[in-house]
Scaffold this motif. Structure first.
Motif, short mmCIF file in Angstrom:
data_model
loop_
_atom_site.label_atom_id
_atom_site.label_comp_id
_atom_site.label_asym_id
_atom_site.label_seq_id
_atom_site.Cartn_x
_atom_site.Cartn_y
_atom_site.Cartn_z
N ARG A 30 0.78 -1.15 0.11
CA ARG A 30 -0.14 -0.12 0.02
C ARG A 30 1.07 1.31 0.16
O ARG A 30 0.28 2.09 -0.26
CB ARG A 30 -0.87 0.02 1.34
N GLU A 31 2.11 1.06 0.34
CA GLU A 31 3.03 2.38 0.25
C GLU A 31 3.69 2.45 -1.07
O GLU A 31 4.77 3.30 -1.09
CB GLU A 31 4.05 2.08 1.59
N HIS A 32 3.22 1.81 -2.04
CA HIS A 32 3.80 1.83 -3.23
C HIS A 32 2.94 2.17 -4.43
O HIS A 32 1.58 1.93 -4.40
CB HIS A 32 4.66 0.56 -3.61
N PRO A 33 3.41 2.64 -5.49
CA PRO A 33 2.27 2.94 -6.49
C PRO A 33 1.72 1.71 -7.17
O PRO A 33 2.56 0.80 -7.58
CB PRO A 33 3.22 3.73 -7.66
N ALA A 34 0.64 1.55 -7.19
CA ALA A 34 -0.15 0.38 -7.62
C ALA A 34 -1.05 0.39 -8.88
O ALA A 34 -1.80 1.29 -9.05
CB ALA A 34 -1.15 -0.14 -6.62
N LYS A 35 -0.46 -0.19 -9.89
CA LYS A 35 -1.08 -0.13 -11.48
C LYS A 35 -2.19 -1.16 -11.53
O LYS A 35 -2.09 -2.14 -10.73
CB LYS A 35 -0.03 -0.12 -12.40
N GLN A 36 -2.91 -0.78 -12.60
CA GLN A 36 -4.22 -1.96 -12.88
C GLN A 36 -5.12 -2.14 -11.76
O GLN A 36 -5.87 -3.22 -11.84
CB GLN A 36 -3.43 -3.06 -13.48
N GLN A 37 -5.18 -1.24 -10.61
CA GLN A 37 -6.02 -1.55 -9.68
C GLN A 37 -7.62 -0.82 -10.15
O GLN A 37 -7.78 0.20 -10.47
CB GLN A 37 -5.79 -1.09 -8.28
N PRO A 38 -8.68 -1.75 -9.81
CA PRO A 38 -9.93 -1.27 -10.07
C PRO A 38 -10.27 0.27 -9.06
O PRO A 38 -9.50 0.06 -7.76
CB PRO A 38 -11.02 -2.54 -9.48
N VAL A 256 -5.28 -8.01 -8.57
CA VAL A 256 -6.23 -7.07 -7.74
C VAL A 256 -5.72 -7.25 -6.12
O VAL A 256 -6.04 -8.36 -5.47
CB VAL A 256 -7.58 -7.52 -7.63
N LEU A 257 -4.83 -6.38 -5.81
CA LEU A 257 -3.93 -6.42 -4.61
C LEU A 257 -4.78 -6.53 -2.99
O LEU A 257 -4.54 -7.40 -2.52
CB LEU A 257 -3.07 -5.42 -4.50
N ALA A 262 -5.93 -10.21 1.12
CA ALA A 262 -6.86 -10.92 1.95
C ALA A 262 -6.46 -12.50 1.96
O ALA A 262 -7.07 -13.39 2.89
CB ALA A 262 -8.14 -10.63 1.49
N MET A 263 -5.94 -12.87 0.81
CA MET A 263 -5.65 -14.50 0.63
C MET A 263 -4.37 -14.71 1.18
O MET A 263 -4.02 -15.92 1.04
CB MET A 263 -5.96 -14.77 -0.87
N HIS A 298 2.91 -4.42 -7.01
CA HIS A 298 2.79 -5.70 -7.05
C HIS A 298 4.09 -6.41 -6.78
O HIS A 298 4.25 -7.74 -6.10
CB HIS A 298 2.52 -5.90 -8.50
N VAL A 299 5.37 -5.94 -7.08
CA VAL A 299 6.52 -6.58 -6.70
C VAL A 299 6.79 -6.59 -5.24
O VAL A 299 7.33 -7.63 -4.62
CB VAL A 299 7.78 -5.70 -7.64
N GLU A 300 6.63 -5.26 -4.65
CA GLU A 300 6.34 -5.31 -3.25
C GLU A 300 5.64 -6.35 -2.42
O GLU A 300 6.27 -7.10 -1.50
CB GLU A 300 6.01 -3.79 -2.88
N TYR A 301 4.42 -6.66 -3.04
CA TYR A 301 3.39 -7.59 -2.33
C TYR A 301 4.27 -9.11 -2.50
O TYR A 301 4.52 -9.90 -1.73
CB TYR A 301 2.02 -7.63 -2.98
N PHE A 302 4.69 -9.38 -3.98
CA PHE A 302 5.21 -10.73 -4.25
C PHE A 302 6.26 -11.21 -3.57
O PHE A 302 6.77 -12.37 -3.28
CB PHE A 302 5.38 -10.79 -5.72
#
Length: 464
Positions: A30-38, A256-257, A262-263, A298-302
């Motif tokens: 959430r602290e990073h730029p997120a692309k392709q999010q609804p 969809v992050l 949540a998963m 996305h990279v931050e999450y993965f």
């Protein structure tokens, strides 16, 4: 809404952080730029839905994920191959007995042909039980003079061309969870029962081949396969359990992050402690070509997940950027953790792939390479339908394999957008489909897929 308190771990799963810069949590994206999010208008409802999903049971178990990682290590050593395939974008309506069986059957059939051709076991990974989201090149589109949000997959909005139904609805994420659970439950039942029996005659429907000589040749291959199985059983080399059940793993693009967060579960196995985080929505996830920025969300999450990770690699990928990305996602350089899924277009392989192989090899990175020959061949017909040419898909596969050999590397597998149904979305192949045939049975919600006949033909060509 403010993110929940982070469950901290290091950027390398299972180890405590040494500095504040290494802190990772399922929410730190959430602290990073997120692309392709609804763009959800109701943020409170989104938070409520995600809270509900986070309390639901995991769809996959950590031990299943670790089993896949063990198999991917064997792939890296050249002992196995990867077959990954399925829909471009699943539809909620596809969660039926007939369609799930068709998808599973074609992957089983293709894997057996590849085993025969390569003399190696195959890791089967489906784009199924969660591939409900799709990135889009534009956030909106104009339909009959009306601007509306682009369709981003059934777990985001409706495919119906209605501005109200195109508004992202968080409750679709919850429906996606249940559809994925139902699909995965049925897949497990099928792969552990008689449906997966390698002797099952339904696995060898070859009437799609028009050329009689070619059909006779392929029937000979299948007869030899089944004869080999019988021989193994007579000699005691294969028991009933080993031939009537298979390992099958699920995958989807982690897009969809809020849903992926949540998963995420902290789960323990015999090898890992409970500070190890897994995405419990699939065994294998990949980062798309549009969301692979090293400093992105996305990279931050993965990078904090224990799951094996795929990375789509397109013609614009810079070799230095690729090396940096791999090191960020896999700082411990574990064999099989990262799978690079190349998608260049057959005309670009010879110029793009060698420099990437050289950079990864020079850095000593232990990745698996597989080829997605479908995405780079997409074009539009004069009627506006997206399609792909079977012959061009085959060209990218052959060229990719040749380049790996010349570079002293190894192509570890293939990745197809395909279906077990008799659709008409890609031209060419054994049915010799033309642009004018596509409208007959074009059902894809997004990109064109190889149909049953084309998929089987592709596997036989690979086996040869």
């Amino acid at each position: 809404p403010p993110p929940p308190p982070p469950l901290c771990c290091s950027s390398s799963p299972g180890r405590m952080p040494e500095t504040d810069e290494q802190l990772w949590s399922p929410q730190s994206w959430r602290e990073h730029p997120a692309k392709q999010q609804p763009d959800y208008p109701d943020k409170k409802e989104l938070a409520k839905v995600c809270s509900t999903i986070s309390s639901m049971p995991p769809l996959v178990d950590a031990r299943e994920v670790e089993k896949l990682r063990d198999m991917l290590r064997k792939v890296h050593r050249g002992e196995m191959l990867i077959l990954q395939g399925g829909d471009c974008a699943e539809r909620f309506a596809d969660c039926t007995q007939t369609i799930i069986q068709a998808k599973l059957r074609i992957l089983l059939q293709m894997s057996l042909v590849l085993i025969w051709g390569s003399r190696k076991p195959v890791v089967r990974i489906g784009r199924i039980a969660g591939q409900y989201g799709k990135p889009r090149s534009k956030p909106t589109e104009v339909v009959k003079g009306v601007e509306m949000a682009s369709f981003k997959g059934d777990n985001v909005n409706s495919i119906e061309q209605d501005p109200k139904l195109r508004v992202p609805d968080p409750n679709r994420l919850l429906e996606g969870y249940f559809r994925s659970a139902a699909t995965l439950n049925y897949i497990r039942a099928l792969t552990r029962g008689g449906f997966a029996d390698l002797h099952n005659a339904e696995h060898w429907e070859l009437d799609f081949i028009k050329d009689e000589k070619l059909r006779a040749a392929y029937e000979n291959i299948t007869a030899r396969l089944l004869s080999s199985l019988d021989f193994l059983q007579v000699c005691g080399g294969a028991n009933q359990q080993s031939t009537d059940s298979v390992d099958f793993f699920t995958s989807h693009e982690g897009l969809v992050l809020p849903f992926e967060e949540a998963m995420t579960r902290g789960m323990a196995t015999d090898k890992k402690n409970n500070n190890t985080f897994y995405n419990a929505g699939a065994h294998f996830l990949w980062i798309g070509n549009r969301t692979r920025q090293v400093d992105g969300a996305h990279v931050e999450y993965f990078k904090g997940l224990q799951n094996p990770i795929g990375v789509k690699v397109g013609p614009k990928m810079d070799p230095t950027e690729l090396v940096k990305l791999i090191k960020c996602l896999d700082p411990d350089n574990e064999a099989g953790k990262i799978t690079l899924i190349t998608r260049f277009g057959y005309k670009n392989v010879s110029t793009c792939l060698p420099t990437l192989i050289a950079a990864v090899s020079k850095a000593g990175l232990k990745v698996n390479w597989i080829c997605d020959p479908c995405h780079g061949q997409t074009r539009a017909t004069k009627d506006g339908l997206k399609t792909r040419d079977f012959s061009e898909i085959l060209k990218e596969l052959k060229t990719t394999s040749d380049v790996h050999k010349k570079c002293g590397s190894r192509l570890n597998g293939v990745h197809f957008e395909m279906t077990g149904e008799d659709v008409t979305e890609c031209v060419g192949g054994p049915q010799e489909l033309l642009d004018g045939d596509l409208a007959e049975r074009y059902t894809s919600a997004c990109d064109p897929r190889l149909n049953y006949a084309q998929s089987m033909e592709m596997s036989f060509r690979l086996a040869e």
